[in-house]
Motif scaffolding. Structure first.
Motif, mmCIF file in Angstrom:
data_model
loop_
_atom_site.group_PDB
_atom_site.id
_atom_site.type_symbol
_atom_site.label_atom_id
_atom_site.label_comp_id
_atom_site.label_asym_id
_atom_site.label_seq_id
_atom_site.Cartn_x
_atom_site.Cartn_y
_atom_site.Cartn_z
ATOM 1 N N LYS A 1 -0.519 -2.770 1.776
ATOM 2 C CA LYS A 1 -0.810 -2.864 3.208
ATOM 3 C C LYS A 1 -2.118 -2.183 3.565
ATOM 4 O O LYS A 1 -2.837 -2.612 4.468
ATOM 5 N N GLU A 2 -2.397 -1.092 2.875
ATOM 6 C CA GLU A 2 -3.572 -0.300 3.250
ATOM 7 C C GLU A 2 -4.128 0.365 2.010
ATOM 8 O O GLU A 2 -3.404 0.683 1.079
ATOM 9 N N LEU A 3 -5.427 0.595 2.033
ATOM 10 C CA LEU A 3 -6.075 1.371 0.977
ATOM 11 C C LEU A 3 -7.088 2.253 1.666
ATOM 12 O O LEU A 3 -8.258 1.899 1.785
ATOM 13 N N LYS A 4 -6.642 3.370 2.182
ATOM 14 C CA LYS A 4 -7.621 4.207 2.873
ATOM 15 C C LYS A 4 -7.255 5.680 2.773
ATOM 16 O O LYS A 4 -6.113 6.012 2.463
ATOM 17 N N PRO A 5 -8.233 6.530 2.999
ATOM 18 C CA PRO A 5 -7.965 7.968 2.863
ATOM 19 C C PRO A 5 -6.940 8.440 3.885
ATOM 20 O O PRO A 5 -6.855 7.881 4.985
ATOM 21 N N ALA B 1 -0.878 2.148 0.457
ATOM 22 C CA ALA B 1 0.399 1.969 1.131
ATOM 23 C C ALA B 1 1.003 0.651 0.648
ATOM 24 O O ALA B 1 0.381 -0.407 0.776
ATOM 25 N N VAL B 2 2.170 0.729 0.035
ATOM 26 C CA VAL B 2 2.803 -0.473 -0.493
ATOM 27 C C VAL B 2 4.060 -0.760 0.332
ATOM 28 O O VAL B 2 4.986 0.056 0.367
ATOM 29 N N ALA B 3 4.081 -1.917 1.008
ATOM 30 C CA ALA B 3 5.266 -2.305 1.775
ATOM 31 C C ALA B 3 6.226 -3.024 0.843
ATOM 32 O O ALA B 3 5.831 -3.925 0.098
ATOM 33 N N SER B 4 7.489 -2.612 0.873
ATOM 34 C CA SER B 4 8.464 -3.152 -0.066
ATOM 35 C C SER B 4 8.902 -4.559 0.356
ATOM 36 O O SER B 4 9.021 -4.865 1.539
ATOM 37 N N LYS C 1 -6.316 -5.103 -4.110
ATOM 38 C CA LYS C 1 -6.945 -5.188 -2.785
ATOM 39 C C LYS C 1 -5.860 -5.199 -1.717
ATOM 40 O O LYS C 1 -4.703 -5.506 -1.997
ATOM 41 N N THR C 2 -6.268 -4.903 -0.516
ATOM 42 C CA THR C 2 -5.337 -4.963 0.600
ATOM 43 C C THR C 2 -4.801 -6.385 0.733
ATOM 44 O O THR C 2 -5.551 -7.355 0.612
#
Lengths: 342, 468
Positions: free
Chosen positions: B81-85, B97-100, B51-52
């Motif tokens: 960070k995000e889960l969107k198209p 989107a995965v922020a390191s 999940k976000t």
């Protein structure tokens, strides 16, 4: 560049010039090149394009053109100019009516046509011939790429049939004012005289304007083959079959068949084999078809030269084979893909 | 079709293209943010398992397809960070989107061991699968590993080998030999890499692996499985059943998965093309956005299009936010040219590449330029025959495309072997009249399939696609 682009953009918008759009577009294409980019793979494209392709043929024809001008002076220049102007008018008119672009193939047709005429041809005849050739040989089929016959040959055969006395009895040797009546092939047929091979090679014998300087034609032809613009298969098999069968014929009946080297160098065979039989549009498209095309062209040429009322058979044989090219291709494809295995 | 071993009929050699990748390796470092399209390699969308806002570790499974078991891994540790198209994926498929979090650590696969000789085949295959390094078949008759440089721009196999080490290659090969016990092992490099080839084969033989060397031509599309089969087995286009093709990097990934438990979260990608100032090979995390990655390498004043893997058969990057994929091996900066050039058809062509020998660059040893321009105008086919000369599978694009153009879609196309086409796009490349031949052939094939006219699966296997 930018300035010219905006100039063309402005011209394209002008209301008065709207009917001339194909012409404008063509000029823009020649001067400024393409603005289109590749939006899908392949993202790069080969730098060859039709303009370059046709330019290569014109380069290859240059030795023959220069020789024609040296041999026949202003007359040659005038014939080429008339051919280009009249043929160009037909081409442009068609482009305007069809609202399509002017096709580059005409640049080759317009140059080849005067080169396959006797140097004594009156200019009005050049005009009639090229107009007929471009119109009936090409445009009525839908333009370059869709024509069945070589347009220059269509024009040539039309005036040969329409004005036989002008086209068969009025030849002129280079640098000679006298109008003689015999080409080397004609001489052989009537008196069995063989013109010296060196004279043939250097262009010191009567013949069509562009076909006589044979060293230049061989050089131009080899150039075309090396650039890959002309496929080697047709010239090789065409010349090869003429050489082979005239050698056999000459062994059997030396009085009827001219010797192979003479047959190769005389008449318009070299010009035809290198520049007209190789026209990719009107010849066969398949590799195997090209071999057949060349071999049969050679046989038909030899048969016409030896047994018909005509002295020369190159033009007829190429046109004859143009008509059969689609059939040959179909047969080749059927043979190649006979097996069911896919 | 006559075939010489070591090559195949047709094809075209892209020689001396300016901007070849340099023989050096650079580290891109950890990206601040990565993007993972939730889509399998077969194009199906996957359901997210996270999940976000959730914390993930590098190598953690973040999406899985329940039917096939295909899974996607987080390429860096950090926060979702995000889960969107994303618009660049058609606006439907979701992108994670995965922020390191700044840590280079990754989650090792369970069950990995440097002492893999004690593991059985299925366990090894499962490790490779869980690492995201591909689905190996149960059986293979031949395993062909290749580092063939047959494109205008290809990664340098010497650099790849340096990045991992020769012993890694040998160990990876040994693992593959263990997973596929019946497979003959082949290594194919381009002929100029003869010394490297000999070195690798000697090293493999010392490790008890019977590796057969093949120095192949640099003609495109030599790296395609059909062309590899023709060149290695000399059996025309009917390559042997059960031939598996892997590239060098895939062998490294197999070894890293089994020995280190390292998931496929990193690739070495070659930078190439005239649009770059510097063109090293770059070790980069999968999912790194292309835009920020390439910024410091690109020529600042020149607008370039970024093409992934191949100028002939690759795809263009539409958005700088698009990530480096797990299959990326080359990123090419191709200068945009929507302007043409003054009298461009009549220039001597010192930098022009052409199949026709009609340019100065055909005769002189000069580097060739490339850009996105069409370089000509669309015309009707004049049957120049160039497409037939370069076709690697011996079909006739000039004949076939007319049928598609005229809407004649029937068995004739099948009989003329349209399904032999391997979409190499060479016919479109060489076309004098700028006809999109390859696209028309694809269209013909698709329409035939829709009408149910595709021939029954031939005895030739559809091998796993080689990474281009």
């Amino acid at each position: 560049m930018k300035l010219m682009r905006s100039l063309f953009a402005a011209l394209g918008k002008a209301r008065l010039l709207r009917p001339l759009k194909p012409v404008l577009h063509t000029i823009e294409g020649i001067l400024l090149g393409s603005r289109e980019t590749n939006l899908e793979a392949p993202f790069i494209r080969d730098r060859i394009e039709i303009k370059r392709y046709m330019s290569m043929v014109i380069l290859a024809l240059l030795p023959a053109v220069v020789a024609a001008v040296v041999f026949y002076g202003w007359k040659a220049v005038a014939m080429i100019a008339v051919s280009y102007v009249v043929g160009g008018i037909v081409e442009v008119l068609f482009a305007l009516i069809r609202k399509k672009e002017i096709e580059e193939g005409f640049l080759v047709t317009g140059l080849i046509f005067p080169l396959i005429l006797p140097p004594t041809s009156p200019l009005w005849m050049v005009a009639v011939g090229i107009a007929f050739g471009v119109f009936f040989g090409k445009e009525v089929f839908g333009g370059t790429g869709r024509n069945i016959f070589n347009p220059a040959l269509v024009g040539r055969i039309f005036i040969t049939i329409a004005f036989p006395e002008l086209m068969s009895a009025r030849w002129q040797k280079p640098f000679a004012d006298a109008v003689t009546a015999a080409t080397p092939l004609g001489l052989f047929k009537s008196t069995k005289t063989l013109t010296p091979l060196l004279d043939l090679l250097l262009g010191q014998a009567a013949g069509s304007m562009g076909e006589i300087f044979r060293i230049g034609i061989i050089a131009g032809g080899l150039f075309l083959i090396l650039t890959r613009v002309a496929n080697w298969r047709i010239p090789l098999t065409y010349l090869g079959s003429v050489a082979l069968f005239s050698w056999i014929g000459h062994l059997a009946a030396p009085q009827t068949f001219a010797p192979p080297l003479f047959n190769l160098l005389a008449g318009s065979l070299l010009f035809g084999a290198f520049f007209m039989a190789t026209d990719p549009v009107s010849s066969t498209a398949t590799k195997a078809g090209k071999y057949v095309f060349g071999v049969v062209c050679g046989i038909v040429t030899l048969l016409i030269r030896t047994f018909s009322g005509f002295n020369e058979g190159v033009m007829f044989s190429i046109l004859f084979m143009n008509a059969f090219a689609p059939l040959i291709d179909t047969l080749v494809l059927n043979a190649k893909y006979r097996t069911a295995k896919v | 079709m006559a075939n010489r071993y070591g090559s195949f009929a047709g094809g075209y050699r892209f020689q001396r293209f300016a901007g070849q990748p340099e023989a050096s390796l650079a580290e891109a470092g950890l990206p601040a943010r990565t993007a993972v399209p939730l889509r399998s390699r077969f194009g199906t969308d996957l359901a997210p398992l996270v999940k976000t806002g959730e914390q993930v570790k590098a190598g953690q499974v973040i999406a899985r397809d329940e039917k096939t078991g295909a899974s996607l891994l987080a390429p860096v540790g950090g926060t979702i960070k995000e889960l969107k198209p994303a618009a660049w994926l058609g606006g439907k498929t979701k992108v994670a989107a995965v922020a390191s979090d700044g840590s280079a650590e990754w989650l090792p696969l369970s069950g990995h061991t440097p002492d893999w000789k004690g593991l059985n085949r299925d366990t090894l295959r499962d490790l490779v699968r869980r690492a995201g390094a591909g689905e190996l078949p149960a059986e293979a008759s031949h395993l062909v590993v290749h580092g063939v440089e047959a494109d205008a721009y290809s990664p340098n196999p010497a650099v790849l080998l340096e990045a991992w080490g020769q012993e890694v290659f040998v160990e990876g090969l040994a693992i593959l030999a263990r997973i596929l016990p019946g497979a003959h092992l082949h290594l194919a490099l381009s002929r100029p890499r003869r010394a490297l080839l000999d070195r690798l084969v000697t090293a493999a033989r010392q490790a008890g692996l019977d590796l057969e060397p093949h120095g192949l031509s640099r003609k495109y599309p030599q790296a395609h499985p059909v062309a590899l089969g023709a060149a290695i087995f000399g059996a025309g286009l009917d390559k042997p059943d059960g031939m598996l093709v892997l590239d060098l990097q895939e062998v490294f990934h197999v070894r890293d998965a089994v020995v280190l438990g390292k998931p496929l979260i990193e690739r070495v990608v070659a930078l190439a093309g005239p649009g770059f100032l510097r063109r090293p090979h770059v070790r980069v995390r999968v999912g790194t956005p292309v835009g920020p990655l390439l910024e410091s390498y690109l020529q600042p004043t020149r607008k370039s299009r970024i093409v992934v893997n191949s100028l002939l058969g690759g795809r263009a990057v539409a958005d700088p936010a698009e990530p480096v994929g797990a299959d990326a091996s080359v990123l090419i900066a191709l200068p945009e040219n929507a302007e043409g050039g003054f009298l461009s058809f009549a220039t001597p062509g010192f930098t022009s590449d052409s199949f026709a020998v009609a340019f100065a660059a055909n005769l002189l040893p000069l580097a060739k330029a490339c850009d996105t321009n069409l370089h000509g105008e669309h015309r009707a086919c004049i049957s120049c025959g160039f497409c037939e000369s370069v076709c690697p599978v011996g079909i006739l694009p000039n004949i076939l495309h007319r049928y598609v153009q005229r809407n004649v879609i029937d068995e004739t196309l099948v009989r003329f072997r349209i399904f032999r086409c391997i979409d190499c796009n060479l016919c479109s490349y060489v076309c004098t009249s700028k006809i999109p031949l390859a696209r028309l052939l694809r269209e013909g094939k698709e329409r035939l399939r829709r009408e149910g006219l595709e021939p029954r699966p031939s005895p030739r296997p559809a091998p796993r696609e080689a990474t281009v």
